[in-house]
Design a protein around this motif. Structure first.
Motif, PDB file in Angstrom:
ATOM      1  N   GLN A   1       0.842  -1.193   0.000  1.00  0.00           N
ATOM      2  CA  GLN A   1       0.000   0.000   0.000  1.00  0.00           C
ATOM      3  C   GLN A   1       0.878   1.244   0.000  1.00  0.00           C
ATOM      4  O   GLN A   1       1.807   1.354   0.797  1.00  0.00           O
ATOM      5  CB  GLN A   1      -0.899   0.005   1.235  1.00  0.00           C
ATOM      6  N   VAL A   2       0.585   2.139  -0.908  1.00  0.00           N
ATOM      7  CA  VAL A   2       1.370   3.366  -1.001  1.00  0.00           C
ATOM      8  C   VAL A   2       0.867   4.378   0.023  1.00  0.00           C
ATOM      9  O   VAL A   2      -0.333   4.593   0.158  1.00  0.00           O
ATOM     10  CB  VAL A   2       1.271   3.966  -2.417  1.00  0.00           C
ATOM     11  N   GLN A   3       1.795   4.996   0.732  1.00  0.00           N
ATOM     12  CA  GLN A   3       1.454   6.045   1.691  1.00  0.00           C
ATOM     13  C   GLN A   3       2.318   7.268   1.440  1.00  0.00           C
ATOM     14  O   GLN A   3       3.491   7.146   1.065  1.00  0.00           O
ATOM     15  CB  GLN A   3       1.639   5.556   3.129  1.00  0.00           C
ATOM     16  N   LEU A   4       1.724   8.438   1.687  1.00  0.00           N
ATOM     17  CA  LEU A   4       2.428   9.705   1.538  1.00  0.00           C
ATOM     18  C   LEU A   4       2.412  10.421   2.884  1.00  0.00           C
ATOM     19  O   LEU A   4       1.345  10.556   3.497  1.00  0.00           O
ATOM     20  CB  LEU A   4       1.749  10.580   0.488  1.00  0.00           C
ATOM     21  N   VAL A   5       3.567  10.894   3.316  1.00  0.00           N
ATOM     22  CA  VAL A   5       3.658  11.603   4.585  1.00  0.00           C
ATOM     23  C   VAL A   5       4.389  12.920   4.342  1.00  0.00           C
ATOM     24  O   VAL A   5       5.566  12.926   3.976  1.00  0.00           O
ATOM     25  CB  VAL A   5       4.386  10.782   5.657  1.00  0.00           C
ATOM     26  N   GLU A   6       3.665  14.021   4.577  1.00  0.00           N
ATOM     27  CA  GLU A   6       4.259  15.341   4.383  1.00  0.00           C
ATOM     28  C   GLU A   6       4.946  15.832   5.650  1.00  0.00           C
ATOM     29  O   GLU A   6       4.544  15.477   6.762  1.00  0.00           O
ATOM     30  CB  GLU A   6       3.175  16.368   3.982  1.00  0.00           C
ATOM     31  N   SER A   7       5.928  16.695   5.466  1.00  0.00           N
ATOM     32  CA  SER A   7       6.594  17.346   6.584  1.00  0.00           C
ATOM     33  C   SER A   7       7.130  18.695   6.113  1.00  0.00           C
ATOM     34  O   SER A   7       7.202  18.962   4.914  1.00  0.00           O
ATOM     35  CB  SER A   7       7.742  16.485   7.117  1.00  0.00           C
ATOM     36  N   GLY A   8       7.482  19.536   7.071  1.00  0.00           N
ATOM     37  CA  GLY A   8       8.101  20.811   6.748  1.00  0.00           C
ATOM     38  C   GLY A   8       7.228  22.025   6.967  1.00  0.00           C
ATOM     39  O   GLY A   8       7.706  23.163   6.888  1.00  0.00           O
ATOM     40  N   GLY A   9       5.949  21.821   7.242  1.00  0.00           N
ATOM     41  CA  GLY A   9       5.086  22.966   7.489  1.00  0.00           C
ATOM     42  C   GLY A   9       5.459  23.685   8.775  1.00  0.00           C
ATOM     43  O   GLY A   9       5.921  23.073   9.734  1.00  0.00           O
ATOM     44  N   ASP A  10       5.252  24.988   8.772  1.00  0.00           N
ATOM     45  CA  ASP A  10       5.663  25.784   9.944  1.00  0.00           C
ATOM     46  C   ASP A  10       5.041  27.162   9.856  1.00  0.00           C
ATOM     47  O   ASP A  10       4.372  27.502   8.875  1.00  0.00           O
ATOM     48  CB  ASP A  10       7.187  25.887   9.975  1.00  0.00           C
ATOM     49  N   LEU A  11       5.275  27.965  10.895  1.00  0.00           N
ATOM     50  CA  LEU A  11       4.931  29.382  10.904  1.00  0.00           C
ATOM     51  C   LEU A  11       6.151  30.159  10.395  1.00  0.00           C
ATOM     52  O   LEU A  11       7.262  29.983  10.917  1.00  0.00           O
ATOM     53  CB  LEU A  11       4.561  29.833  12.313  1.00  0.00           C
ATOM     54  N   VAL A  12       5.934  30.998   9.397  1.00  0.00           N
ATOM     55  CA  VAL A  12       7.042  31.761   8.825  1.00  0.00           C
ATOM     56  C   VAL A  12       6.574  33.185   8.540  1.00  0.00           C
ATOM     57  O   VAL A  12       5.378  33.416   8.284  1.00  0.00           O
ATOM     58  CB  VAL A  12       7.554  31.072   7.537  1.00  0.00           C
ATOM     59  N   GLN A  13       7.484  34.124   8.601  1.00  0.00           N
ATOM     60  CA  GLN A  13       7.140  35.514   8.327  1.00  0.00           C
ATOM     61  C   GLN A  13       7.039  35.748   6.810  1.00  0.00           C
ATOM     62  O   GLN A  13       7.680  35.033   6.020  1.00  0.00           O
ATOM     63  CB  GLN A  13       8.190  36.446   8.912  1.00  0.00           C
ATOM     64  N   PRO A  14       6.274  36.753   6.413  1.00  0.00           N
ATOM     65  CA  PRO A  14       6.216  37.094   4.982  1.00  0.00           C
ATOM     66  C   PRO A  14       7.618  37.346   4.433  1.00  0.00           C
ATOM     67  O   PRO A  14       8.443  37.983   5.097  1.00  0.00           O
ATOM     68  CB  PRO A  14       5.361  38.357   4.965  1.00  0.00           C
ATOM     69  N   GLY A  15       7.851  36.830   3.233  1.00  0.00           N
ATOM     70  CA  GLY A  15       9.175  36.938   2.626  1.00  0.00           C
ATOM     71  C   GLY A  15      10.096  35.775   2.950  1.00  0.00           C
ATOM     72  O   GLY A  15      11.173  35.646   2.344  1.00  0.00           O
ATOM     73  N   GLY A  16       9.695  34.945   3.882  1.00  0.00           N
ATOM     74  CA  GLY A  16      10.518  33.814   4.277  1.00  0.00           C
ATOM     75  C   GLY A  16      10.388  32.624   3.348  1.00  0.00           C
ATOM     76  O   GLY A  16       9.667  32.677   2.339  1.00  0.00           O
ATOM     77  N   SER A  17      11.091  31.554   3.696  1.00  0.00           N
ATOM     78  CA  SER A  17      11.115  30.342   2.871  1.00  0.00           C
ATOM     79  C   SER A  17      10.825  29.106   3.718  1.00  0.00           C
ATOM     80  O   SER A  17      11.105  29.083   4.918  1.00  0.00           O
ATOM     81  CB  SER A  17      12.487  30.173   2.215  1.00  0.00           C
ATOM     82  N   LEU A  18      10.263  28.112   3.066  1.00  0.00           N
ATOM     83  CA  LEU A  18      10.062  26.795   3.664  1.00  0.00           C
ATOM     84  C   LEU A  18      10.292  25.747   2.593  1.00  0.00           C
ATOM     85  O   LEU A  18      10.079  26.015   1.399  1.00  0.00           O
ATOM     86  CB  LEU A  18       8.641  26.629   4.216  1.00  0.00           C
ATOM     87  N   ARG A  19      10.673  24.573   3.035  1.00  0.00           N
ATOM     88  CA  ARG A  19      10.786  23.433   2.123  1.00  0.00           C
ATOM     89  C   ARG A  19       9.909  22.305   2.650  1.00  0.00           C
ATOM     90  O   ARG A  19      10.134  21.794   3.756  1.00  0.00           O
ATOM     91  CB  ARG A  19      12.230  22.954   1.981  1.00  0.00           C
ATOM     92  N   LEU A  20       8.909  21.936   1.875  1.00  0.00           N
ATOM     93  CA  LEU A  20       8.038  20.825   2.215  1.00  0.00           C
ATOM     94  C   LEU A  20       8.568  19.557   1.563  1.00  0.00           C
ATOM     95  O   LEU A  20       9.108  19.607   0.441  1.00  0.00           O
ATOM     96  CB  LEU A  20       6.608  21.084   1.740  1.00  0.00           C
ATOM     97  N   SER A  21       8.409  18.452   2.267  1.00  0.00           N
ATOM     98  CA  SER A  21       8.842  17.180   1.721  1.00  0.00           C
ATOM     99  C   SER A  21       7.725  16.152   1.873  1.00  0.00           C
ATOM    100  O   SER A  21       7.031  16.127   2.894  1.00  0.00           O
ATOM    101  CB  SER A  21      10.101  16.686   2.437  1.00  0.00           C
ATOM    102  N   CYS A  22       7.572  15.327   0.867  1.00  0.00           N
ATOM    103  CA  CYS A  22       6.572  14.266   0.876  1.00  0.00           C
ATOM    104  C   CYS A  22       7.302  12.930   0.741  1.00  0.00           C
ATOM    105  O   CYS A  22       7.887  12.648  -0.316  1.00  0.00           O
ATOM    106  CB  CYS A  22       5.586  14.458  -0.272  1.00  0.00           C
TER     107      CYS A  22
END
Length: 116
Positions: A1-22
């Motif tokens: 069975q295929v499963q997807l698990v996301e990570s990387g979400g957070d609180l960030v200020q405008p103009g900032g960066s995040l990297r999400l991973s699945c």
């Protein structure tokens, strides 16, 4: 069975960066052929929308994220990543990873909040 698990979400200020991973686990060959892999998002009170996707033919971005977001696949790590730069308050949403094979598979989502 295929499963997807996301990570990387957070609180960030405008103009900032995040990297999400699945992280993709399980035997993905069981849902071949794969049509697209991508990221969707759903903001409060709004419908879920496609943010970015990869298919065999092309990479596609929603207009509001073009030039700011980059989707990529890491075959060695078996992940689908979303690099998000110059984040804006309107990017606030739950972000979902998605794979469309002969069936569609969704992750559980990860929350991105852009606020000062």
């Amino acid at each position: 069975q295929v499963q997807l698990v996301e990570s990387g979400g957070d609180l960030v200020q405008p103009g900032g960066s995040l990297r999400l991973s699945c992280a993709v686990s399980g035997s993905i060959s069981t849902i071949y052929p794969i049509r697209i892999m991508g990221w969707y998002r759903q903001a409060p009170g709004k419908e879920r929308e496609l943010v970015a996707s990869i298919s065999t033919a092309r990479v596609n971005y929603e207009d509001s994220v073009k030039g700011r977001f980059t989707i990529s696949r890491d075959n060695a790590k078996n992940t689908i990543d979303l690099q998000m730069n110059n984040l804006k308050p309107e990017d606030t949403a739950v972000y979902y990873c998605y794979i469309q094979g002969y069936v569609g598979i969704w992750g559980q989502g990860t929350l991105v909040t852009v606020s000062s």
